[in-house]
Design a protein around this motif. Structure first.
Motif, PDB file in Angstrom:
ATOM      1  N   VAL A   1      10.360  11.691  -2.051  1.00  0.00           N
ATOM      2  CA  VAL A   1      10.626  11.080  -0.651  1.00  0.00           C
ATOM      3  C   VAL A   1      10.269   9.816  -0.205  1.00  0.00           C
ATOM      4  CG1 VAL A   1      11.569  12.217   1.407  1.00  0.00           C
ATOM      5  CG2 VAL A   1      10.793  13.477   0.179  1.00  0.00           C
ATOM      6  N   ALA A   2      11.539   8.746   0.350  1.00  0.00           N
ATOM      7  CA  ALA A   2      11.049   7.786   0.284  1.00  0.00           C
ATOM      8  C   ALA A   2      12.182   7.236   1.574  1.00  0.00           C
ATOM      9  CB  ALA A   2      10.614   6.194  -1.051  1.00  0.00           C
TER      10      ALA A   2
ATOM     11  N   ASP B   1       1.097  -1.217  -0.247  1.00  0.00           N
ATOM     12  CA  ASP B   1       0.080  -0.123  -0.217  1.00  0.00           C
ATOM     13  C   ASP B   1       0.900   1.287   0.013  1.00  0.00           C
ATOM     14  OD1 ASP B   1      -2.351  -0.799   0.540  1.00  0.00           O
ATOM     15  OD2 ASP B   1      -2.709  -1.331   2.033  1.00  0.00           O
ATOM     16  N   HIS B   2       2.082   0.877   0.035  1.00  0.00           N
ATOM     17  CA  HIS B   2       2.282   2.204   0.862  1.00  0.00           C
ATOM     18  C   HIS B   2       3.717   1.870   0.190  1.00  0.00           C
ATOM     19  CE1 HIS B   2      -0.480   3.895   4.015  1.00  0.00           C
ATOM     20  NE2 HIS B   2       0.147   2.478   4.172  1.00  0.00           N
ATOM     21  N   GLY B   3       4.582   1.415  -0.701  1.00  0.00           N
ATOM     22  CA  GLY B   3       6.308   1.216  -1.720  1.00  0.00           C
ATOM     23  C   GLY B   3       5.779  -0.309  -2.214  1.00  0.00           C
ATOM     24  N   LEU B   4       7.421  -0.903  -1.628  1.00  0.00           N
ATOM     25  CA  LEU B   4       7.274  -1.985  -2.582  1.00  0.00           C
ATOM     26  C   LEU B   4       8.666  -2.914  -1.484  1.00  0.00           C
ATOM     27  CD1 LEU B   4      10.254  -1.505  -4.071  1.00  0.00           C
ATOM     28  CD2 LEU B   4       8.181  -1.388  -6.037  1.00  0.00           C
TER      29      LEU B   4
ATOM     30  N   GLU C   1      12.498  -3.202   1.695  1.00  0.00           N
ATOM     31  CA  GLU C   1      10.985  -2.856   2.229  1.00  0.00           C
ATOM     32  C   GLU C   1      11.029  -0.956   2.687  1.00  0.00           C
ATOM     33  OE1 GLU C   1       9.542  -4.862   5.687  1.00  0.00           O
ATOM     34  OE2 GLU C   1      10.361  -7.138   4.652  1.00  0.00           O
ATOM     35  N   CYS C   2      10.503  -0.724   0.848  1.00  0.00           N
ATOM     36  CA  CYS C   2      10.978   0.386   0.971  1.00  0.00           C
ATOM     37  C   CYS C   2       9.235   1.214   1.368  1.00  0.00           C
ATOM     38  CB  CYS C   2      10.936   0.833  -0.852  1.00  0.00           C
ATOM     39  SG  CYS C   2      10.825   2.152  -1.384  1.00  0.00           S
ATOM     40  N   ARG C   3       9.184   2.279   1.375  1.00  0.00           N
ATOM     41  CA  ARG C   3       8.107   3.239   1.749  1.00  0.00           C
ATOM     42  C   ARG C   3       8.386   4.557   1.497  1.00  0.00           C
ATOM     43  NH1 ARG C   3       7.253   4.899   8.306  1.00  0.00           N
ATOM     44  NH2 ARG C   3       9.496   5.514   7.818  1.00  0.00           N
TER      45      ARG C   3
END
Length: 135
Positions: A109-110, A28-31, A97-99
């Motif tokens: 921005v992540a 939902d917020h990244g991958l 784990e990316c957000r």
């Protein structure tokens, strides 16, 4: 873009590194991206090198952005900060784990937490900003 489309994009446009990386899940917020660690990623002392972990974080964040805005090859890193917290062991793949924290018209921005497979605490943390070219 879904995971299949992102992996195809990497194979087409980044064929020099695509076999090592795979987008495994969109969240939902990244991958989540996996790096198959090989001998070329190791440094003396039996650990994964810092540049390898940086490449994983950078690629994961890039893919997270593209998963939301589509195939924009010229989105580029404009700022990066990395904390190396623990020694990742050789012989274990890495998982980022990316957000996505902000996705605007011009900037994204992540952050990414990097884990060594089979170990619970993260081995590194990255925060990055990307410039998104005008459409």
């Amino acid at each position: 873009m879904d995971a299949k489309a992102l992996n195809a994009f990497l194979a087409e446009d980044f064929s020099q590194v695509a076999p090592e990386f795979s987008v495994t899940r969109i969240t939902d917020h990244g991958l989540v991206v996996r790096l198959a660690v090989g001998d070329r990623h190791l440094r003396p002392g039996g650990t994964v090198s810092g540049p390898t972990m940086f490449a994983l974080a950078d690629l994961a964040i890039y893919c997270a952005i593209l998963s939301r805005i589509g195939k924009v090859a010229l989105a580029v890193t404009t700022n990066a900060s990395m904390d190396f917290m623990r020694k990742p062991e050789a012989g274990r793949d890495l998982r980022a784990e990316c957000r996505l924290l902000k996705l605007g018209r011009n900037l994204a921005v992540a952050d990414a937490l990097i884990f060594s497979e089979g170990a619970e605490p993260p081995v590194a943390r990255a925060a990055m900003t990307y410039a998104i070219p005008p459409r």
